[in-house]
Scaffold this active site. Structure first.
Site, short mmCIF file in Angstrom:
data_model
loop_
_atom_site.label_atom_id
_atom_site.label_comp_id
_atom_site.label_asym_id
_atom_site.label_seq_id
_atom_site.Cartn_x
_atom_site.Cartn_y
_atom_site.Cartn_z
CD GLU A 23 -2.94 -0.96 -0.05
OE1 GLU A 23 -3.02 0.14 -0.64
OE2 GLU A 23 -3.57 -1.97 -0.41
CG ASP A 79 -7.48 3.33 -4.44
OD1 ASP A 79 -8.71 3.34 -4.66
OD2 ASP A 79 -6.71 2.47 -4.92
CE1 TYR A 81 -6.53 2.74 -0.47
CE2 TYR A 81 -4.16 3.11 -0.37
CZ TYR A 81 -5.24 2.36 -0.80
OH TYR A 81 -5.04 1.23 -1.54
#
Length: 429
Positions: A39, A138, A120
């Site tokens: 991520e 996102d 996020y």
């Protein structure tokens, strides 16, 4: 219009889910370290670009503790090429914090306290790694939700509204799969241009699709291009071992803690003619033809490269070092610095532009207010000189004794004998 259902998306996801190196297969337990690492890498970067870096990073740092124990220079070197280098520094700091705590926190609030973990990333780790019903929003999710609910608010002001509608759709039984399903939907079906709406599991409840305006979402302000900055780069090559003079940038700011050849300041009005005043040491600097161009998020950059060869006994100035050319792969060189070194070793001159632009080539130079000229008469057709046809050769008839043939008429002349053909005689068969 019916409301979108999470179960419809999960049914589609069970059939079309992507296989990714950091994603657990059905029945496997997700690894928080791999999910967190992926991520962070995927921020502002595509999956295709991240995959090779992810594999190399895991080979070098197979566990969170290995990453935490590594020196910062090694982490920055492994990250070089991915851009946004503050992420690498935050990644290293986060690894140290989690390693000291013994494990990742499993709640959104706890994850948000870690260095470099935003809303996020925290939502994605909480949902995917720990099965918490949290929204992970996102760019792909923003595009899906603004189209699904026809959100007219301009980005980035619409992000709060997007998070609210996304959170309302998150199911309690499979929140991790739902988060990855929305990401896959945005990446493969609900694409920025020409979305495949006919294949979308949420086609029926999509408001933008019903209005035929799906490609206009999300609404965005027009991006303003930054001011061009210019500068000079100085590549000093040491004779004997071909070592390159490098230094480390300050830890804060753009390209923080990354390696670079000595640079001048980057300024809009920088004059390369005065660049030698910024040279790191006295040498016979040669200005190379061409420019190195690079685009950052907020501004474009043009660098003039200067090259010098120095003696083996030359010492590096304070705060700098000579790195052998064979060891450059171990230096945390960002993309723009790799361009500079490549240009120094193989300079490419600027292409020469000749003539007027194509759009102006058909426009003749005409003085203002001039009278239109009369068209010139067409040129006369080309004249050809006739060549007289040669007269046939006269054939003399053989003499006859009485001057007449049978029945008193003059005899016709015998046809001339055909010329003999020369060449190889035919073989009899």
């Amino acid at each position: 219009m019916q409301a979108p259902q999470a179960k419809d998306l999960l049914t589609w996801y069970d059939r079309h889910r992507r296989v990714l190196p950091w994603r657990a297969l059905p029945g496997q337990t997700p690894d928080p370290y791999r999910i967190w690492l992926s991520e962070v890498m995927l921020q502002q970067t595509t999956i295709a670009a991240v995959k090779p870096y992810f594999h190399k990073f895991l080979e070098r740092f197979p566990s969170l503790d290995a990453l935490a124990a590594a020196p910062e220079e090694a982490v920055m070197s492994a990250w070089a090429g991915l851009g946004y280098y503050s992420r690498a520094r935050n990644l290293h700091a986060c690894a140290k914090a989690v390693s000291a705590a013994g494990a990742f926190p499993d709640t959104l609030v706890g994850l948000r306290k870690l260095p470099g973990v935003g809303a996020y990333t925290a939502g994605a780790i909480a949902a995917i790694a720990f099965d918490r019903p949290e929204a992970a929003v996102d760019g792909n999710v923003e595009r899906v939700m603004t189209r699904l609910f026809s959100i007219e608010t301009l980005m980035p002001a619409a992000r709060a509204e997007v998070r609210v509608v996304t959170q309302a759709l998150v199911p309690h039984d499979r929140p991790g799969d739902f988060a990855q399903a929305v990401m896959d939907l945005g990446a493969t079906i609900c694409t920025p241009k020409r979305p495949a709406c006919a294949l979308c599991p949420w086609m029926a409840p999509c408001r933008a699709r019903a209005a035929g305006t799906q490609e206009t979402f999300p609404r965005k302000l027009k991006a303003v291009k930054g001011t061009l900055r210019k500068g000079a780069a100085f590549v000093a090559v040491r004779a004997g071992d071909e070592a390159i003079l490098l230094r480390t940038r300050p830890p804060e700011g753009l390209l923080g803690a990354m390696a670079e050849p000595p640079m001048s300041p980057w300024e809009p009005d920088y004059d390369p003619a005065q660049a030698l005043l910024d040279a790191p040491l006295d040498a016979r600097w040669k200005r190379l033809p061409g420019l190195v161009r690079h685009g950052f998020t907020h501004f474009p950059l043009e660098l003039t490269v200067f090259l010098a060869r120095v003696a083996l006994s030359t010492r590096a100035p304070a705060g700098m070092r000579f790195t052998p050319r064979r060891d450059l792969d171990d230096e945390p060189l960002p993309g723009v610095m790799k361009k500079v070194l490549a240009h120094a070793f193989d300079p490419k001159p600027e292409p020469v532009k000749r003539g007027r632009p194509k759009a102006l080539r058909i426009i003749p130079d005409t003085p203002l207010f001039s009278e239109p000229e009369e068209e010139a008469p067409p040129p006369p057709p080309p004249s050809f000189r006739p060549v007289p046809k040669p007269a046939p050769r006269a054939v003399v008839a053989p003499a006859v004794e009485d001057g007449e043939g049978f029945f008193g008429e003059p005899e016709e002349a015998a046809p001339p004998e055909a010329p003999r053909k020369r060449g190889r005689p035919r073989t009899r068969r």
